[in-house]
Design a protein around this motif. Sequence first.
Motif, mmCIF file in Angstrom:
data_model
loop_
_atom_site.group_PDB
_atom_site.id
_atom_site.type_symbol
_atom_site.label_atom_id
_atom_site.label_comp_id
_atom_site.label_asym_id
_atom_site.label_seq_id
_atom_site.Cartn_x
_atom_site.Cartn_y
_atom_site.Cartn_z
ATOM 1 N N ASN A 138 0.770 -1.250 -0.106
ATOM 2 C CA ASN A 138 0.208 0.096 0.046
ATOM 3 C C ASN A 138 0.976 1.247 0.016
ATOM 4 O OD1 ASN A 138 -1.205 2.273 1.961
ATOM 5 N ND2 ASN A 138 -3.019 1.405 0.508
ATOM 6 N N LEU A 139 0.444 2.256 -0.723
ATOM 7 C CA LEU A 139 1.318 3.451 -0.754
ATOM 8 C C LEU A 139 0.742 4.490 -0.028
ATOM 9 C CD1 LEU A 139 2.629 3.563 -4.461
ATOM 10 C CD2 LEU A 139 3.725 2.745 -2.728
ATOM 11 N N LEU A 140 -0.734 4.856 0.006
ATOM 12 C CA LEU A 140 -1.181 6.131 0.593
ATOM 13 C C LEU A 140 -2.020 5.927 1.835
ATOM 14 C CD1 LEU A 140 -2.667 7.204 -2.803
ATOM 15 C CD2 LEU A 140 -0.658 7.783 -1.884
ATOM 16 N N ALA A 141 -2.133 4.892 2.589
ATOM 17 C CA ALA A 141 -2.664 4.652 3.884
ATOM 18 C C ALA A 141 -1.795 4.643 4.932
ATOM 19 C CB ALA A 141 -3.645 3.588 3.634
ATOM 20 N N GLY A 142 -0.464 5.107 4.887
ATOM 21 C CA GLY A 142 0.047 5.107 6.221
ATOM 22 C C GLY A 142 1.347 4.034 6.519
ATOM 23 N N GLY A 143 1.187 2.851 5.863
ATOM 24 C CA GLY A 143 2.319 2.024 6.049
ATOM 25 C C GLY A 143 2.416 0.663 6.912
ATOM 26 N N HIS A 144 1.097 0.674 7.593
ATOM 27 C CA HIS A 144 0.958 -0.450 8.410
ATOM 28 C C HIS A 144 -0.503 -1.207 8.050
ATOM 29 C CE1 HIS A 144 3.764 1.968 10.522
ATOM 30 N NE2 HIS A 144 4.313 0.944 11.198
ATOM 31 N N VAL A 145 -0.394 -1.301 6.665
ATOM 32 C CA VAL A 145 -1.957 -1.850 6.422
ATOM 33 C C VAL A 145 -1.797 -3.254 6.682
ATOM 34 C CG1 VAL A 145 -3.114 -2.738 4.402
ATOM 35 C CG2 VAL A 145 -2.345 -0.262 4.721
ATOM 36 N N GLY A 146 -0.687 -4.132 6.679
ATOM 37 C CA GLY A 146 -0.683 -5.524 6.899
ATOM 38 C C GLY A 146 -1.093 -5.868 8.180
ATOM 39 N N GLN A 147 -0.550 -4.994 9.276
ATOM 40 C CA GLN A 147 -0.943 -5.444 10.772
ATOM 41 C C GLN A 147 -2.629 -5.069 10.997
ATOM 42 O OE1 GLN A 147 1.893 -4.342 9.816
ATOM 43 N NE2 GLN A 147 3.611 -4.797 11.152
ATOM 44 N N THR A 148 -3.055 -3.939 10.271
ATOM 45 C CA THR A 148 -4.091 -3.523 10.687
ATOM 46 C C THR A 148 -5.280 -4.192 9.944
ATOM 47 O OG1 THR A 148 -3.360 -1.201 10.283
ATOM 48 C CG2 THR A 148 -6.050 -1.205 10.394
ATOM 49 N N LEU A 149 -4.843 -4.945 8.776
ATOM 50 C CA LEU A 149 -5.560 -5.831 8.111
ATOM 51 C C LEU A 149 -5.935 -7.066 9.034
ATOM 52 C CD1 LEU A 149 -6.914 -7.221 5.312
ATOM 53 C CD2 LEU A 149 -4.682 -8.037 4.866
ATOM 54 N N GLN A 150 -4.630 -7.658 9.702
ATOM 55 C CA GLN A 150 -4.805 -8.716 10.575
ATOM 56 C C GLN A 150 -5.668 -8.308 11.506
ATOM 57 O OE1 GLN A 150 -0.533 -8.742 11.656
ATOM 58 N NE2 GLN A 150 -0.570 -10.854 11.324
ATOM 59 N N LYS A 151 -5.764 -7.224 12.332
ATOM 60 C CA LYS A 151 -6.925 -6.904 13.211
ATOM 61 C C LYS A 151 -7.987 -7.067 12.839
ATOM 62 C CE LYS A 151 -3.240 -4.367 16.005
ATOM 63 N NZ LYS A 151 -2.136 -5.144 15.345
ATOM 64 N N ALA A 152 -8.529 -6.841 11.248
ATOM 65 C CA ALA A 152 -9.615 -6.689 11.046
ATOM 66 C C ALA A 152 -10.066 -8.195 10.600
ATOM 67 C CB ALA A 152 -9.785 -6.015 9.601
ATOM 68 N N ILE A 153 -9.208 -8.910 10.329
ATOM 69 C CA ILE A 153 -9.687 -10.312 9.976
ATOM 70 C C ILE A 153 -8.815 -11.627 10.432
ATOM 71 C CG2 ILE A 153 -10.510 -9.426 7.611
ATOM 72 C CD1 ILE A 153 -8.283 -10.704 6.392
ATOM 73 N N GLY A 154 -7.753 -11.248 11.197
ATOM 74 C CA GLY A 154 -7.310 -12.638 11.818
ATOM 75 C C GLY A 154 -5.779 -12.325 12.099
ATOM 76 N N GLN A 155 -5.510 -12.191 13.576
ATOM 77 C CA GLN A 155 -4.322 -12.023 14.270
ATOM 78 C C GLN A 155 -3.752 -13.233 14.615
ATOM 79 O OE1 GLN A 155 -6.065 -8.466 16.704
ATOM 80 N NE2 GLN A 155 -3.788 -8.307 17.052
ATOM 81 N N THR A 156 -2.676 -13.674 13.959
ATOM 82 C CA THR A 156 -2.147 -15.035 14.141
ATOM 83 C C THR A 156 -0.563 -14.879 14.749
ATOM 84 O OG1 THR A 156 -1.512 -15.430 11.924
ATOM 85 C CG2 THR A 156 -3.683 -16.208 12.780
ATOM 86 N N GLY A 157 0.006 -13.811 14.747
ATOM 87 C CA GLY A 157 1.263 -13.669 15.003
ATOM 88 C C GLY A 157 2.426 -13.691 14.044
ATOM 89 N N ILE A 158 2.047 -14.034 13.019
ATOM 90 C CA ILE A 158 2.923 -14.402 11.607
ATOM 91 C C ILE A 158 3.868 -13.091 11.295
ATOM 92 C CG2 ILE A 158 1.840 -16.527 11.073
ATOM 93 C CD1 ILE A 158 0.837 -14.658 8.723
ATOM 94 N N PRO A 159 4.755 -13.168 10.822
ATOM 95 C CA PRO A 159 5.601 -11.956 10.312
ATOM 96 C C PRO A 159 4.715 -11.315 9.222
ATOM 97 C CG PRO A 159 6.708 -13.845 9.455
ATOM 98 C CD PRO A 159 5.677 -14.283 10.503
ATOM 99 N N VAL A 160 4.591 -9.888 9.375
ATOM 100 C CA VAL A 160 4.179 -9.211 8.242
ATOM 101 C C VAL A 160 5.233 -8.273 7.651
ATOM 102 C CG1 VAL A 160 2.512 -7.164 7.810
ATOM 103 C CG2 VAL A 160 1.704 -9.239 9.118
ATOM 104 N N ILE A 161 5.215 -8.170 6.346
ATOM 105 C CA ILE A 161 6.172 -7.252 5.661
ATOM 106 C C ILE A 161 5.376 -6.119 5.120
ATOM 107 C CG2 ILE A 161 8.238 -7.009 4.300
ATOM 108 C CD1 ILE A 161 8.926 -9.862 5.142
ATOM 109 N N ASN A 162 5.426 -4.999 5.310
ATOM 110 C CA ASN A 162 4.894 -3.857 4.615
ATOM 111 C C ASN A 162 5.829 -3.615 3.168
ATOM 112 O OD1 ASN A 162 2.123 -3.284 6.003
ATOM 113 N ND2 ASN A 162 3.544 -3.239 7.517
ATOM 114 N N VAL A 163 5.333 -3.760 2.295
ATOM 115 C CA VAL A 163 6.056 -3.160 0.832
ATOM 116 C C VAL A 163 5.558 -2.136 0.178
ATOM 117 C CG1 VAL A 163 6.867 -5.787 0.857
ATOM 118 C CG2 VAL A 163 4.902 -4.694 -0.680
ATOM 119 N N ALA A 164 6.708 -1.312 -0.354
ATOM 120 C CA ALA A 164 6.091 -0.142 -1.089
ATOM 121 C C ALA A 164 7.160 -0.083 -2.339
ATOM 122 C CB ALA A 164 6.064 1.347 -0.188
ATOM 123 N N ASN A 165 6.722 -0.237 -3.503
ATOM 124 C CA ASN A 165 7.801 -0.068 -4.678
ATOM 125 C C ASN A 165 6.782 0.587 -5.915
ATOM 126 O OD1 ASN A 165 10.159 -0.621 -5.327
ATOM 127 N ND2 ASN A 165 9.926 -2.918 -5.422
#
Lengths: 131, 399
Positions: B52-79
């Motif tokens: 994601n580019l425009l929503a602040g950089g931590h979409v992966g973790q926020t997504l987990q909080k919306a649909i499933g927090q399992t403790g796995i690594p999240v890598i937020n990418v921007a390119n």
Amino acid sequence: MSSQIPMVDYLRLGDDPRLVAHECEQCHARYFDHRIACAACEGESFRDVEVDPTGEVKAFTIVSLAAPGIPVPFVAALIDCDGTSVQANLVDVEADPEHVTLGMKVALTTYSLGTDDQGVEAIGFGFAPVP
Amino acid sequence: MADDVWILGIHMTKFGKHPTLDTIDLAAEATRGALSDGGVTMKDMGLIASGNLLAGGHVGQTLQKAIGQTGIPVINVANACATGATALKVCVMALRSGEADMALAVGVEKLAGAGLLSGGSRADDGGSWTPEGRYGAVTAVDGRIGTATMPGVFAQIGMEYGHRYGGTSFELFAQISEKNHAHSTLNPLAAYSKRFTLDEIMNDVMIAYPNTRPMCSANCDGAAAAVLVTGAKLKTLSLEQQRRAVKVAASVLTTDPWEEGCQVLPNVNTLTKAAASQAYEAAGIGPDDLDLVELHDCFATAELVHYDNLGLCEEGGAPDLFRSGATWRDGRIPVNVSGGLESKGHPISATGIANVWEIATHLRGEAGPRQIDGARVGLAHVIGLGSACGVHVLERSAA
């Protein structure tokens, strides 16, 4: 003349204005921004070189939608100045595809951007068609 | 020898305006869709790569909080515009390295109503001329020293090709747009699915000659997600999952090597040629083996140069390839049967997964009225200015 300032530091003002590139002493790659190292060969020594003030348009676009304060339409072009690529606006030419063509010959020119509160005049550059 | 990687599940949302859905809603919809398509859950995932580019950089973790927090690594990418493809590449690298046996790539953007995207400019603050930045500029240079706006940059890229090889014209670039808008009429997920005549395209609002408005990618909202799995793990899943899985025959990410002029006008050619060449070698195929291509037509002028960069024609032969009709959906090598970015839309970080979804859907034979019959191999390409190029080659399951 001390009351003038160039729009960018790679424009050298004077009777014969020139664009001045930073050329890698090792591989001769040319850059317009200040440098830490050469992106082509990692060399760290640069010398300033004059860029040929004439060139040939190898790409252009006529921009009709731009940032606030920029008059449109204007012509943005990529100019081949004897092997050095330069990005600039084309000036002193009608901004339409009948008057701007690929391969057209152009030359460096300068113009005033206005004077600030201290009386300093900023000078911009563009490329104009040559007959 | 690293294990094969497969797409187990993949999904894209409808692209367009979603005023009542936020970034996380869209990412969640795409992710839930991909998990469901693959017959798995968040508990099966070993890694998330979130673009994601425009929503602040931590979409992966926020997504987990919306649909499933399992403790796995999240890598937020921007390119840049290659963000989605980069998320896929991160998952592929994780699976090949043995760090995980299943991973989720997601890309999402809220872009509807966004204006012109430029390479950055600075506001004049009045008072006195003061040199700032890498060029010692006393004023904003965008528009005074050429243009860094995307329509203008890509216009010059197309014009430069025309200057080098000949054969291009305003009309030719407009015809490419005509093709993609015609293709979009078969895609219910496209932001715009209206056919335009050539006259309508050429007489529409000029943005940056030769790109008129319909020749520019459409800013819109959207998300896409994919579940990737190792070949070894796939063998433990059901026969139906194995049958629908799509092989990632190549996943390549490149940047632009130095070349004269590349820091003056971005060079989108060198890195695409390199990515294509690496991808064909990895997949053990050539461009003639492709049944369809989704390439990065952020502007009509860009599509033309990528015919050449992806090896779909001889060097300099892109105008002839297009004029032969080869890249229409009934041609020899259909390009952008989804409608491309010009009509399907370009929610930046979603794009590099959505074009893989398009290819995968054809390879599975599930593309409905726009199905390219018998498609076995396809290629998806994106370019992010700056620059990054992602190329994925996908193959239909042999099962």
